[in-house]
Motif scaffolding. Structure first.
Motif, PDB file in Angstrom:
ATOM      1  N   SER A 163       0.837  -1.207   0.000  1.00 28.84           N
ATOM      2  CA  SER A 163       0.000   0.000   0.000  1.00 28.84           C
ATOM      3  C   SER A 163       0.867   1.250   0.000  1.00 28.84           C
ATOM      4  O   SER A 163       0.590   2.210  -0.735  1.00 28.84           O
ATOM      5  N   ALA A 164       1.933   1.245   0.804  1.00 23.10           N
ATOM      6  CA  ALA A 164       2.847   2.387   0.850  1.00 23.10           C
ATOM      7  C   ALA A 164       3.571   2.564  -0.483  1.00 23.10           C
ATOM      8  O   ALA A 164       3.765   3.686  -0.956  1.00 23.10           O
ATOM      9  N   PHE A 165       3.967   1.452  -1.107  1.00 24.58           N
ATOM     10  CA  PHE A 165       4.626   1.507  -2.417  1.00 24.58           C
ATOM     11  C   PHE A 165       3.696   2.138  -3.448  1.00 24.58           C
ATOM     12  O   PHE A 165       4.115   3.019  -4.215  1.00 24.58           O
ATOM     13  N   LEU A 166       2.446   1.703  -3.474  1.00 23.10           N
ATOM     14  CA  LEU A 166       1.483   2.285  -4.415  1.00 23.10           C
ATOM     15  C   LEU A 166       1.349   3.788  -4.192  1.00 23.10           C
ATOM     16  O   LEU A 166       1.368   4.566  -5.148  1.00 23.10           O
ATOM     17  N   ALA A 167       1.206   4.189  -2.945  1.00 20.67           N
ATOM     18  CA  ALA A 167       1.028   5.613  -2.633  1.00 20.67           C
ATOM     19  C   ALA A 167       2.250   6.425  -3.045  1.00 20.67           C
ATOM     20  O   ALA A 167       2.117   7.538  -3.563  1.00 20.67           O
ATOM     21  N   ARG A 168       3.432   5.879  -2.853  1.00 16.49           N
ATOM     22  CA  ARG A 168       4.671   6.599  -3.137  1.00 16.49           C
ATOM     23  C   ARG A 168       4.987   6.633  -4.641  1.00 16.49           C
ATOM     24  O   ARG A 168       5.296   7.673  -5.195  1.00 16.49           O
ATOM     25  N   ASP A 169       4.901   5.475  -5.298  1.00 11.94           N
ATOM     26  CA  ASP A 169       5.366   5.378  -6.688  1.00 11.94           C
ATOM     27  C   ASP A 169       4.255   5.481  -7.734  1.00 11.94           C
ATOM     28  O   ASP A 169       4.541   5.718  -8.908  1.00 11.94           O
ATOM     29  N   VAL A 216      -2.878   6.791  -9.058  1.00 10.12           N
ATOM     30  CA  VAL A 216      -3.961   5.798  -9.052  1.00 10.12           C
ATOM     31  C   VAL A 216      -4.111   5.084  -7.719  1.00 10.12           C
ATOM     32  O   VAL A 216      -5.039   4.300  -7.544  1.00 10.12           O
ATOM     33  N   ALA A 217      -3.226   5.343  -6.766  1.00 15.12           N
ATOM     34  CA  ALA A 217      -3.215   4.594  -5.509  1.00 15.12           C
ATOM     35  C   ALA A 217      -4.555   4.637  -4.775  1.00 15.12           C
ATOM     36  O   ALA A 217      -4.982   3.633  -4.192  1.00 15.12           O
TER      37      ALA A 217
END
Length: 139
Positions: free
Chosen positions: A11-17, A21-22
């Motif tokens: 979830s953190a990876f999606l939000a950061r990178d 679309v996160a």
């Protein structure tokens, strides 16, 4: 192979990178068997008639299988889709969230192959099935 990124890490990876679309996705499950990812359906995901669009379903499958790869390898943002196939089997329920149950079939040095079954909230049968291959970065 052990899980290297859990639900919180993915979830953190999606939000950061992938911040653009996160917010559309919620990582619900991560284990050695794969990943469950929910598409939080919004108006922009709908086609005329109120059902979830094919491109939105395709995107859900792609992100889910990608996260299944990352869960096993760690944060390798440069893994890219090299082949994709999707079968739309039935119409998703109008305006309801869709979840993808993704699993890896092969995780090699250069390629990863996975599949995903997509389910419309409240419907027992899958609405789509996707198979995808990803090229993995060296090292």
């Amino acid at each position: 192979m052990d899980v290297k990124m859990d639900r919180e890490a993915l979830s953190a990876f999606l939000a950061r990178d992938f911040g653009q679309v996160a917010a559309d996705f919620a990582v619900e499950r991560v284990d050695a068997g794969g990943v469950t990812l929910r598409l939080r359906v919004a108006e922009r995901h709908l086609r005329p008639g109120g059902t979830v669009s094919g491109p939105a379903l395709f995107g859900l499958a792609d992100v889910a299988i990608y996260l299944a790869i990352l869960s096993r390898l760690g944060p390798v943002a440069l893994a890219v889709t090299t082949n994709a196939s999707i079968d739309f089997m039935r119409k998703p329920a109008a305006g309801r969230d869709v979840r993808a149950e993704a699993r890896l079939l092969k995780l090699g040095r250069v390629l990863a192959v996975g599949d995903a079954l997509l389910y419309s909230e409240g419907v027992a049968e899958p609405v789509a099935r996707a198979g995808m291959t990803y090229s993995l970065p060296p090292g």
